[in-house]
Design an enzyme around this catalytic site. Structure first.
Site, PDB file in Angstrom:
ATOM      1  N   CYS A 122       0.833  -1.206   0.000  1.00  0.00           N
ATOM      2  CA  CYS A 122       0.000   0.000   0.000  1.00  0.00           C
ATOM      3  C   CYS A 122       0.868   1.256   0.000  1.00  0.00           C
ATOM      4  O   CYS A 122       1.987   1.256   0.524  1.00  0.00           O
ATOM      5  CB  CYS A 122      -0.922   0.000   1.219  1.00  0.00           C
ATOM      6  SG  CYS A 122      -2.250  -1.222   1.094  1.00  0.00           S
ATOM      7  N   CYS A 203      -3.404   0.072  -3.407  1.00  0.00           N
ATOM      8  CA  CYS A 203      -4.138   0.363  -2.167  1.00  0.00           C
ATOM      9  C   CYS A 203      -3.473   1.523  -1.435  1.00  0.00           C
ATOM     10  O   CYS A 203      -2.327   1.881  -1.719  1.00  0.00           O
ATOM     11  CB  CYS A 203      -4.211  -0.878  -1.271  1.00  0.00           C
ATOM     12  SG  CYS A 203      -2.609  -1.579  -0.833  1.00  0.00           S
TER      13      CYS A 203
END
Length: 283
Positions: A122, A203
């Protein structure tokens, strides 16, 4: 008696002459056939060499792909050491070899995508459009971000080309079709699928590096980012999109964060419920 001997000699000469004529005829026929076959072969090869406008399959493609794969999973990211580079190469080869280079499908590449995929941490995804060199110079010096070309799939395929041919040897080393010649060519289908998968894996906060020195606008709906990646970002996984509008050093500043194409991009992202920030010439 002399008459019989003369007749025998005459017959021998006649047979000899006939034999020579037959031998010469056979030689001429052989030469003609060889010439026809040679011209026929050349006639088949020439259209292949001139058929497409893009460069042909990279020489020693297998060695290039395997070398990059082993380098990536053994040296750069040892945590991916379980990846089977030989299977990855075989799945790439089977996606295009002996196939019409204008009739490649996503199904052809699906096994490759599954074999080579890996998680993207992420807050590390960096998307780019018309900023290829700058984006990759940045990720090379800053390990906090990854472009598609920094993933295993992109690393193996970056600046490499390939396409097949229905006839032997099944690979065209002379030329491959451009996207303008046919949409479903091996390169276009591969990068569309890889880009879709890269966007789906993103993400946290994602970055987008665009070129503000392009007259047509920094954001283009026809680009891979504008047509594929932007629509495969998941609003449930991506918390924000940071846009960086970069300008060429000494080049024109055609567009900034307040420009028309950036407003269009912002509108698309807002409709998909993303939080957005934009910065000019992020350093």
């Amino acid at each position: 008696m002399p008459f019989q001997q003369g007749s025998a000699r005459t017959r021998q000469r006649t047979v000899l002459l006939v034999g020579i004529v037959v031998l010469l005829a056979a030689l001429v026929l052989a030469v003609v056939l060889a010439s026809v076959l040679t011209h026929g072969e050349r006639g088949e090869v020439a259209p292949k060499m001139l058929k497409w406008k893009d460069r042909g399959t990279t020489k020693n493609l297998q060695e290039v792909i395997l070398g990059r794969c082993y380098s990536y999973v053994m040296a750069r990211y040892p945590e991916l050491g379980h990846k089977d580079c030989l299977k990855i190469w075989e799945s790439l080869k089977h996606a295009f070899i002996y196939k019409d280079p204008c009739n490649i499908t996503s199904e052809d590449y699906q096994p490759l995508m599954e074999l080579a995929s890996h998680p993207i941490p992420c807050n590390k995804s960096l998307f780019w459009s018309k900023t290829n060199d700058l984006a990759h110079r940045y990720t090379k010096s800053n390990q906090n971000f990854l472009t598609l070309e920094d993933t295993l799939l992109g690393y193996m395929a970056d600046r490499v080309s390939w396409c097949g041919d229905p006839s032997a040897p099944g690979i065209n080393y002379e030329s491959c079709p451009k996207r303008s010649e046919c949409e479903s060519n091996p390169s276009s289908v591969f990068w569309k699928m890889a880009s879709k998968m890269f966007a789906e894996a993103a993400c946290g906060v994602v970055q987008v590096m665009l070129n503000g020195s392009i007259e047509a606008g920094a954001f283009r709906s026809s680009s891979i980012f504008g047509s594929i990646e932007i629509f495969n970002l998941n609003p449930d996984k991506v918390s924000a999109v940071h846009i960086w509008v970069m300008h060429d050093i000494g080049g024109p500043q055609s567009e900034s964060c307040s420009g028309h194409s950036i407003k269009r991009l912002t509108s698309i992202l807002e409709e998909r419920n993303f939080k957005i920030t934009c910065e000019d010439n992020y350093r």
